[in-house]
Write a protein that holds these residues in place. Structure first.
Motif, mmCIF file in Angstrom:
data_model
loop_
_atom_site.group_PDB
_atom_site.id
_atom_site.type_symbol
_atom_site.label_atom_id
_atom_site.label_comp_id
_atom_site.label_asym_id
_atom_site.label_seq_id
_atom_site.Cartn_x
_atom_site.Cartn_y
_atom_site.Cartn_z
ATOM 1 N N GLU A 1 8.389 -0.696 -10.176
ATOM 2 C CA GLU A 1 7.416 -1.742 -9.887
ATOM 3 C C GLU A 1 7.463 -2.104 -8.395
ATOM 4 O OE1 GLU A 1 7.566 -4.673 -13.113
ATOM 5 O OE2 GLU A 1 6.671 -6.092 -11.715
ATOM 6 N N VAL A 2 8.758 -2.314 -7.961
ATOM 7 C CA VAL A 2 8.917 -2.695 -6.556
ATOM 8 C C VAL A 2 8.362 -1.594 -5.661
ATOM 9 C CG1 VAL A 2 10.632 -3.141 -4.752
ATOM 10 C CG2 VAL A 2 10.879 -4.188 -7.001
ATOM 11 N N VAL A 3 8.769 -0.368 -6.011
ATOM 12 C CA VAL A 3 8.336 0.761 -5.183
ATOM 13 C C VAL A 3 6.816 0.855 -5.205
ATOM 14 C CG1 VAL A 3 8.320 3.279 -4.965
ATOM 15 C CG2 VAL A 3 10.460 2.076 -5.409
ATOM 16 N N ALA A 4 6.234 0.663 -6.398
ATOM 17 C CA ALA A 4 4.799 0.807 -6.534
ATOM 18 C C ALA A 4 4.093 -0.259 -5.702
ATOM 19 C CB ALA A 4 4.414 0.689 -8.023
ATOM 20 N N LYS A 5 4.623 -1.551 -5.753
ATOM 21 C CA LYS A 5 4.014 -2.612 -4.994
ATOM 22 C C LYS A 5 4.113 -2.316 -3.495
ATOM 23 C CE LYS A 5 4.745 -6.244 -8.398
ATOM 24 N NZ LYS A 5 5.688 -7.282 -8.855
ATOM 25 N N ASP A 6 5.379 -1.894 -3.098
ATOM 26 C CA ASP A 6 5.557 -1.568 -1.690
ATOM 27 C C ASP A 6 4.600 -0.465 -1.261
ATOM 28 O OD1 ASP A 6 7.490 -3.453 -1.587
ATOM 29 O OD2 ASP A 6 9.205 -2.055 -1.544
ATOM 30 N N THR A 7 4.553 0.560 -2.148
ATOM 31 C CA THR A 7 3.717 1.694 -1.828
ATOM 32 C C THR A 7 2.253 1.259 -1.738
ATOM 33 O OG1 THR A 7 5.179 2.998 -3.142
ATOM 34 C CG2 THR A 7 3.150 4.085 -2.478
ATOM 35 N N ALA A 8 1.822 0.400 -2.691
ATOM 36 C CA ALA A 8 0.459 -0.066 -2.705
ATOM 37 C C ALA A 8 0.176 -0.860 -1.441
ATOM 38 C CB ALA A 8 0.226 -0.925 -3.954
ATOM 39 N N GLU A 9 1.081 -1.787 -1.005
ATOM 40 C CA GLU A 9 0.906 -2.554 0.198
ATOM 41 C C GLU A 9 0.760 -1.659 1.403
ATOM 42 O OE1 GLU A 9 3.109 -6.871 -0.392
ATOM 43 O OE2 GLU A 9 4.125 -5.388 0.853
ATOM 44 N N ALA A 10 1.737 -0.664 1.404
ATOM 45 C CA ALA A 10 1.706 0.268 2.520
ATOM 46 C C ALA A 10 0.410 1.038 2.555
ATOM 47 C CB ALA A 10 2.894 1.239 2.408
ATOM 48 N N LEU A 11 -0.087 1.470 1.354
ATOM 49 C CA LEU A 11 -1.340 2.240 1.286
ATOM 50 C C LEU A 11 -2.505 1.391 1.740
ATOM 51 C CD1 LEU A 11 -1.111 4.325 -2.003
ATOM 52 C CD2 LEU A 11 -1.487 5.212 0.280
ATOM 53 N N VAL A 12 -2.506 0.133 1.263
ATOM 54 C CA VAL A 12 -3.603 -0.754 1.630
ATOM 55 C C VAL A 12 -3.600 -0.959 3.139
ATOM 56 C CG1 VAL A 12 -4.455 -3.153 1.398
ATOM 57 C CG2 VAL A 12 -3.726 -1.858 -0.625
ATOM 58 N N ALA A 13 -2.372 -1.233 3.704
ATOM 59 C CA ALA A 13 -2.265 -1.440 5.102
ATOM 60 C C ALA A 13 -2.716 -0.236 5.896
ATOM 61 C CB ALA A 13 -0.802 -1.800 5.460
ATOM 62 N N ALA A 14 -2.291 0.910 5.417
ATOM 63 C CA ALA A 14 -2.633 2.145 6.121
ATOM 64 C C ALA A 14 -4.110 2.393 6.082
ATOM 65 C CB ALA A 14 -1.883 3.317 5.473
ATOM 66 N N LEU A 15 -4.828 1.987 5.011
ATOM 67 C CA LEU A 15 -6.255 2.202 4.900
ATOM 68 C C LEU A 15 -7.025 1.173 5.724
ATOM 69 C CD1 LEU A 15 -6.595 3.067 1.137
ATOM 70 C CD2 LEU A 15 -6.971 4.604 3.093
ATOM 71 N N GLY A 16 -6.242 0.241 6.397
ATOM 72 C CA GLY A 16 -6.818 -0.685 7.312
ATOM 73 C C GLY A 16 -7.245 -1.984 6.638
ATOM 74 N N GLY A 17 -7.084 -2.033 5.447
ATOM 75 C CA GLY A 17 -7.371 -3.285 4.748
ATOM 76 C C GLY A 17 -6.197 -4.211 4.787
ATOM 77 N N SER A 18 -6.484 -5.431 4.508
ATOM 78 C CA SER A 18 -5.371 -6.351 4.332
ATOM 79 C C SER A 18 -5.526 -7.020 2.986
ATOM 80 C CB SER A 18 -5.357 -7.397 5.443
ATOM 81 O OG SER A 18 -6.446 -8.281 5.361
ATOM 82 N N ALA A 19 -4.541 -7.012 2.353
ATOM 83 C CA ALA A 19 -4.547 -7.584 0.976
ATOM 84 C C ALA A 19 -3.396 -8.513 0.825
ATOM 85 C CB ALA A 19 -4.427 -6.483 -0.065
ATOM 86 N N ASP A 20 -3.680 -9.550 0.112
ATOM 87 C CA ASP A 20 -2.538 -10.416 -0.105
ATOM 88 C C ASP A 20 -1.643 -9.878 -1.181
ATOM 89 O OD1 ASP A 20 -3.426 -12.843 -2.532
ATOM 90 O OD2 ASP A 20 -4.499 -10.981 -2.005
ATOM 91 N N ALA A 21 -0.459 -10.291 -1.129
ATOM 92 C CA ALA A 21 0.627 -9.744 -2.003
ATOM 93 C C ALA A 21 0.376 -10.017 -3.475
ATOM 94 C CB ALA A 21 1.967 -10.378 -1.575
ATOM 95 N N THR A 22 -0.230 -11.190 -3.773
ATOM 96 C CA THR A 22 -0.444 -11.540 -5.168
ATOM 97 C C THR A 22 -1.416 -10.594 -5.841
ATOM 98 O OG1 THR A 22 -0.433 -13.786 -4.271
ATOM 99 C CG2 THR A 22 -0.706 -13.564 -6.632
ATOM 100 N N ALA A 23 -2.534 -10.293 -5.120
ATOM 101 C CA ALA A 23 -3.520 -9.384 -5.724
ATOM 102 C C ALA A 23 -2.946 -8.007 -5.997
ATOM 103 C CB ALA A 23 -4.727 -9.295 -4.747
#
Lengths: 252, 190, 74
Positions: free
Chosen positions: B157-179
């Protein structure tokens, strides 16, 4: 004597078959009185001695496991005892010593008479007639003592038709009185005949040609005589038993 | 005595004819049996002989033989009785032996049965204990596996969230952690 | 002459011995025949056999005696 004439004619072939039965004084050549010791006396005494030797000396050891002579004595005892018991029944057993004496005397005299140069006492009518008369008188007296007049029922055949009975009674009476005659002549005749025949064969031995045959014949006759000696003693004894049975149980 | 008769008979043969002739002339019959002059003598001695034989037999010999026969009969009967007795004893001993053998066999069987039962019980106990231990062990192992699986899920879960954050960040978007966390959680459930 | 006649008579009397032989043979033969048919009963009848033989033989002995009397006593 007729045979002497015969002997003279044939030359050397002499038969004296009856000379062996001549009663002679043992000592001297005098006449034979009542108490003279003769060869008959000698062989009667030897018979007594033989019986005593067998029945008394032979059994003197009273062994449980018998010696040879003791078992012969016991055999004779058992043989006669069984005969008396079988023929006369239980009540005849008390006459066993009498019958045993007769048997032992006759059988011993017969066998001793077969010894060469011996004298056959039982070949003399004087001896056998006394034996047979002793049996006849004893049995007749005994019959009358035991059965009284009922002993005469022996001659009255109650199983025959009434008309025949008197005839049968006469026949029975005659046959009763012939008993001692046949009883004595049977024994003496058998012994005498055997001895005479052996003597005749011995007479033939004078001719050298037939002497072997004669010796064979003598041997054969001797064997037969041994048989006859025993059988005649047996027959004498068993007829005594039969007569005794008639006296004890005269009913047919 | 026998030799005397022997010689007498021998002489008799020689002079039988002469003596016989005399006797014939005086006594008549040629058969010695019918020479009645000798009958008295023979009958007398015969009666003596018979009386002697009768008394010897009836007084001495026959009672003695009867006694011997009776004694032998008694001995034989006794022996047979004793043999029967011994045979009976042997049979009894054999029966006792058989009985003992049977008892021993039965006892042995009982002992072996008992031993077998005990062993069975022990084996059953041991099996049960082992089963229990195995159950405990396997329970522990299951729990460990579950723990490991749970931690692994959490890590995923942690890895997936981290990975998702990293992916979102890399795609130039910003997403909040809760979403991101909600989205990951939704995916993982479904 | 009388002596010769007595001898002839003795010979004739001796025929009786042969007749007795036939009689004894008859007794013994019939006993044997019976004994072979029923062997179990034979043992009890030997006494009877001997009595029968004795009676048959006695008559032969009588004829023998007559022969002897003719030979030696007549």
């Amino acid at each position: 004597m007729a045979t002497e004439a015969n002997g003279a004619e044939t030359g050397g072939l002499v038969f004296h078959p009856m000379d062996q039965f001549i009663v002679k004084p043992l000592f001297g050549d005098g006449p034979i009185g009542m108490f003279t010791l003769t060869n008959a006396t000698l062989w009667l005494a030897l018979t007594v001695l033989a019986v005593v030797a067998l029945m008394v000396l032979g059994t003197s050891r009273r062994a449980i496991v018998p010696t040879r002579s003791q078992s012969v004595g016991e055999l004779a005892y058992g043989f006669v005892y069984k005969m008396v018991e079988d023929v006369t029944g239980k009540d005849g057993v008390k006459y066993f010593p009498y019958i045993m004496s007769l048997f032992m005397f006759v059988v011993m005299a017969n066998f001793l008479g077969l010894l060469p140069m011996s004298f056959a006492t039982t070949s003399h009518f004087a001896v056998t007639v006394v034996l047979a008369l002793a049996v006849f008188l004893t049995v007749t007296v005994l019959g009358f003592i035991k059965n009284g007049v009922g002993f005469l029922g022996l001659f009255w055949v109650s199983s025959a038709p009434l008309a025949l009975r008197p005839v049968l009674a006469i026949i029975e009476l005659i046959s009763y009185f012939v008993r001692p005659v046949s009883h004595s002549i049977r024994l003496a005749g058998n012994v005498m005949a055997g001895h005479a025949v052996i003597k005749v064969f011995a007479g033939f031995a004078a001719l050298a040609v037939i002497s072997p045959l004669s010796i064979v014949a003598i041997t054969a006759m001797y064997g037969l005589e041994i048989l006859v000696a025993f059988i005649q003693a047996y027959v004498f004894t068993i007829l005594t038993c039969v007569y005794l049975k008639d006296a004890l149980h005269p009913g047919h | 005595m026998a030799t005397e008769t022997h010689s007498a008979a021998g002489n008799g043969l020689a002079d039988a004819a002469g003596v016989d002739g005399h006797e014939l002339a005086t006594a008549g019959p040629g058969m010695p049996q019918l020479d009645f002059s000798t009958w008295g003598n023979q009958i007398f001695w015969l009666l003596v002989a018979l009386v002697v034989i009768y008394f010897v037999l009836s007084r001495v010999a026959l009672p003695r033989i009867a006694a011997v026969l009776a004694e032998r009969h008694g001995t034989i009967t006794n022996d047979i009785a004793r043999a029967d007795d011994l045979k009976r004893q042997a049979t009894e001993a054999e029966a006792a032996y058989e009985q003992a053998l049977k008892d021993a066999r039965a006892e042995a069987q009982a002992i072996s049965q008992r031993t077998r039962d005990e062993i069975k019980v022990q084996v059953a106990e041991a099996t049960a204990e082992a089963d229990a231990r195995i159950a405990v062990k396997s329970g522990e192992a299951d729990k460990a596996v579950a723990d490991i699986r749970a931690t692994a899920m959490e890590n995923v879960e942690v890895v997936a969230k981290d990975t998702a954050e990293a992916l979102v960040a890399a795609l130039g978007g910003s997403a909040d952690a809760t979403a991101i966390s909600d989205a990951v959680n939704n995916r993982m459930k479904g | 002459m009388e002596g010769e006649l007595a001898h002839i008579g003795a010979g004739l009397a001796a025929i009786g011995s042969g007749a007795a032989a036939i009689g004894v043979g008859n007794v013994a033969g019939n006993f044997l025949a019976g004994a072979l048919r029923n062997p179990s009963a034979a043992a009890g009848q030997t006494a009877t056999l001997f009595i029968g033989i004795a009676f048959a033989e006695a008559l032969g002995i009588f004829s023998f005696l007559v022969a002897l009397l003719l030979m030696f006593a007549v």
